[in-house]
Enzyme design. Structure first.
Site, PDB file in Angstrom:
ATOM      1  N   TYR A 128       0.866  11.845  -4.782  1.00 36.03           N
ATOM      2  CA  TYR A 128       0.725  13.170  -5.380  1.00 36.03           C
ATOM      3  C   TYR A 128       2.055  13.933  -5.372  1.00 36.03           C
ATOM      4  CZ  TYR A 128      -4.441  12.863  -5.005  1.00 36.03           C
ATOM      5  OH  TYR A 128      -5.768  12.510  -5.132  1.00 36.03           O
TER       6      TYR A 128
ATOM      7  N   ASP B  10       0.830  -1.198   0.000  1.00 34.27           N
ATOM      8  CA  ASP B  10       0.000   0.000   0.000  1.00 34.27           C
ATOM      9  C   ASP B  10       0.865   1.248   0.000  1.00 34.27           C
ATOM     10  OD1 ASP B  10      -2.371  -1.456   0.087  1.00 34.27           O
ATOM     11  OD2 ASP B  10      -2.345  -1.563   2.285  1.00 34.27           O
TER      12      ASP B  10
END
Length: 647
Positions: free
Chosen positions: A425, A417
């Site tokens: 971002y 993950d």
């Protein structure tokens, strides 16, 4: 390239190809009508999407045609989904994604029943729907699913009239990313399986419907339904293949106002003036984006400002960006959000990550592009400051999770993950900003433009962009090594060649922060008002975390923090206040959490309360018990984890 007529065998070759080009000339609608574009399916191991039940290499959906009715009384979407199928000649069935769909029957295009089976539910993924393609005369190329979505469908948020600005009519909006659209649309819900689509939606008067497709004329008046309420039908078309998560809908009491010849904004009537003022620079943004990286290929760029229950800042749905009202500050200081969603028209919508483990190809590239648009519209100073804030967020994440944590790599293989948005971002944007600084803006821009052009309307992977950088950006193998491409994409932490922000970007603010930390000297109110929002956020992020009630009261009194109309700044103030058990801030936090559903704000505030022992836990549970029903599933899911909440 333009799309000529192809035989089934030729189209199937594209289906199985990992390299076929599937671009579309936006100026050739006749070609688009002659044959819907079929984007390639990537079959390399790194492009296999574990989040879908689909087997696209066997049989895949190429087009979705929806005919649905909205029932606000029962919170129900029901009707048919007609799917065009491309399959191997030996394919006996197609596998679709579902999450709670109630399927009545499935037929072929001639209305003949097709056997189907809904498989066992997999937590977080839903249920597979397997449909037989065998018919008396061969293999079905089209299937029709008669179904209804569950009233609790994760993608859909039904709002009562009192939850809207006008207070007179209900509202509906959807949020499909990442895999929520399978809760209201039966299709193959994977970003790598791009599909064109059409929709006919009926809704009660006087509500308007918008979607992430091009509206086809005025709505059709249908007369009254069984409840005596007038209904209208709205039709939309998306003739370019998009990942299914980008099919979106909103319905409510909304009005439209144009900004420029191809831009405009929808909002509730009571919100429209403020919304229009805030997004007035959008047409200029589109023009500057085109100068940077090529033509805008979607026709119109419209937006809708939704009620505050929307769980994200924005969602880049093609031709109809969804926006939270929390970005409206009155001074356009938070319109980097609009630039971000616009930039997705190239990175994300035009070239899409084939799997969610490569989400940085969507969000990281877009965040870089956003900053370039901000620079063109609002100037270099604001762009440098916003980039510096992003860099600060990367460092905070690395300090929190560890610089060698696997989740801090841009590419996340199966089972890993991401460490959070600051990686997907901000680290992604920092990577591209570093490349720009090393090779020069002119060469970098030429490379990024060709990336968009050569992969338009196609899925992509980290390996693909890595090889593209080695081939089309780096001049030779030695330069590729110096650019540290592999380290950036596939390894954790921040590579040594990272381009750090200009230390002068926040020189005045950092000096004021140091003075406050050392002696408690608060910036003058006039100085505070003269700072940009990025500067004010920088100061608030650097305020020492342990403050007394007297110190917090002095900050609020001098800087007017509780009265700010800027929600990014208000969030930072409330977070600081709650972390210090500052009782005067609790009523405002309670009001804020009751009105705003944006997960970026809601989850951390509940998290801060949860960390404050019995005092905070009691407040959090009391507030959440009241606010939870009004949150979208995205926000509920994140807060449930923070609070250990069980229904």
């Amino acid at each position: 390239m333009r799309s000529p007529m192809r035989s089934t065998a030729a189209v199937l070759a594209i289906l199985l190809s990992t390299t076929a080009c599937a671009t579309m000339d936006a100026q050739t609608p006749a070609a688009a009508q002659a044959e819907r574009l079929v984007a390639p399916i990537l079959t390399t191991p790194d492009a296999v999407d574990s989040a879908t039940f689909a087997q696209p290499q066997v049989a895949r959906v190429t087009h979705v045609d929806l005919d649905l009715a909205l029932d606000f009384e029962r919170k129900r979407v029901a009707g048919t989904a007609t799917l065009d199928i491309l399959a191997r000649e030996d394919a006996a069935q197609i596998v679709l994604d579902s999450n709670g769909l109630v399927i009545d029957r499935v037929t072929d295009g001639q209305g003949r029943a097709l056997p189907f089976e809904v498989g066992p539910r997999v937590d977080g993924k839903g249920e597979p729907v397997t449909v037989s393609l065998r018919t008396d005369d061969g293999q079905a190329r089209q299937i029709v699913i008669h179904y209804a979505a569950n009233p609790q469908a994760d993608a859909l948020q039904w709002l009562a009239s009192e939850q809207t600005a006008g207070g007179e009519h209900p509202f509906l909006f959807s949020q499909g990313q990442a895999i929520l659209n399978r809760s209201w649309i039966p299709t193959q819900d994977s970003p790598g399986i791009r599909q064109t689509w059409r929709a006919r939606i009926t809704a009660p008067e006087p509500l308007d419907v918008v979607m992430s497709g091009v509206a086809q004329g005025d709505p059709e008046t249908l007369g009254n339904d069984e409840n005596g309420q007038g209904r209208r039908a709205f039709t939309f078309v998306m003739d370019k293949p998009v990942p299914p998560y980008l099919i979106a809908i909103a319905a409510g009491d909304i009005d439209f106002r144009a900004i420029g010849p191809r831009t405009g904004v929808w909002a509730e009537p009571d919100m429209l003036d403020r919304a229009h003022h805030e997004v007035a620079d959008t047409e200029d943004m589109v023009e500057e984006a085109e100068k940077l990286y090529g033509p805008y290929r979607w026709g119109r760029y419209d937006m809708i400002v939704l009620p505050p229950a929307f769980p994200y800042g924005g969602m880049e749905n093609p031709v109809m960006t969804f926006l939270t009202p929390t970005f409206i500050a009155g001074d356009r200081s938070l319109t980097g959000l609009v630039a971000h969603e616009l930039a997705h028209s190239w990175s994300g919508n035009l070239v899409t990550n084939a799997v969610w483990g490569d989400g940085w190809l969507n969000e990281g590239v877009t965040s870089y592009f956003e900053n370039r648009i901000v620079e063109e519209i609002y100037g270099e100073t604001r762009a440098r400051q916003e980039a510096a804030l992003d860099y600060m967020a990367i460092l905070e994440t690395l300090d929190e999770v560890g610089r060698d944590a696997p989740g801090t790599a841009l590419h996340h293989p199966e089972g890993t993950d991401s460490a959070g948005s600051a990686i997907v971002y901000n680290k992604g944007a920092a990577f591209l900003r570093t490349l720009e600084s090393k090779v020069g803006r002119e060469r970098f821009d030429a490379w990024l433009r060709q990336w968009f052009d050569n992969h338009a309307f196609q899925p992509a992977t980290s390996n693909m962009i890595y090889e593209d950088m080695r081939t089309n950006l780096a001049r030779n193998a030695a330069e590729a090594e110096r650019l540290m491409l592999r380290e950036w994409i596939f390894e954790p932490g921040l590579p040594a060649n990272v381009a750090k922000p200009d230390p002068a970007a926040f020189a005045a603010v950092d000096s004021a922060s140091a003075a406050y930390a050392a002696s408690g000297t608060i910036p003058a109110a006039q100085t505070w008002r003269g700072w940009t929002s990025a500067e004010r956020q920088r100061f608030l992020r650097q305020v020492p975390r342990d403050r007394t009630a007297q110190q917090l009261a002095a900050l609020d009194r001098q800087l007017g923090l509780a009265a700010t109309g800027n929600n990014e700044e208000l969030f930072l103030w409330l977070d600081l206040a709650l972390a210090n058990r500052y009782a005067p801030a609790v009523p405002q936090a309670e009001s804020f959490l009751a009105e705003v559903g944006r997960a970026k704000f809601v989850r951390p505030l509940f998290g801060t309360l949860a960390e404050e022992g019995d005092w905070g836990a009691a407040i959090a549970k009391r507030i959440y018990a009241e606010t939870r029903p009004g949150y979208h599933a995205v926000t509920r899911g994140s807060v449930d984890k923070v609070l250990g909440w069980e229904e």
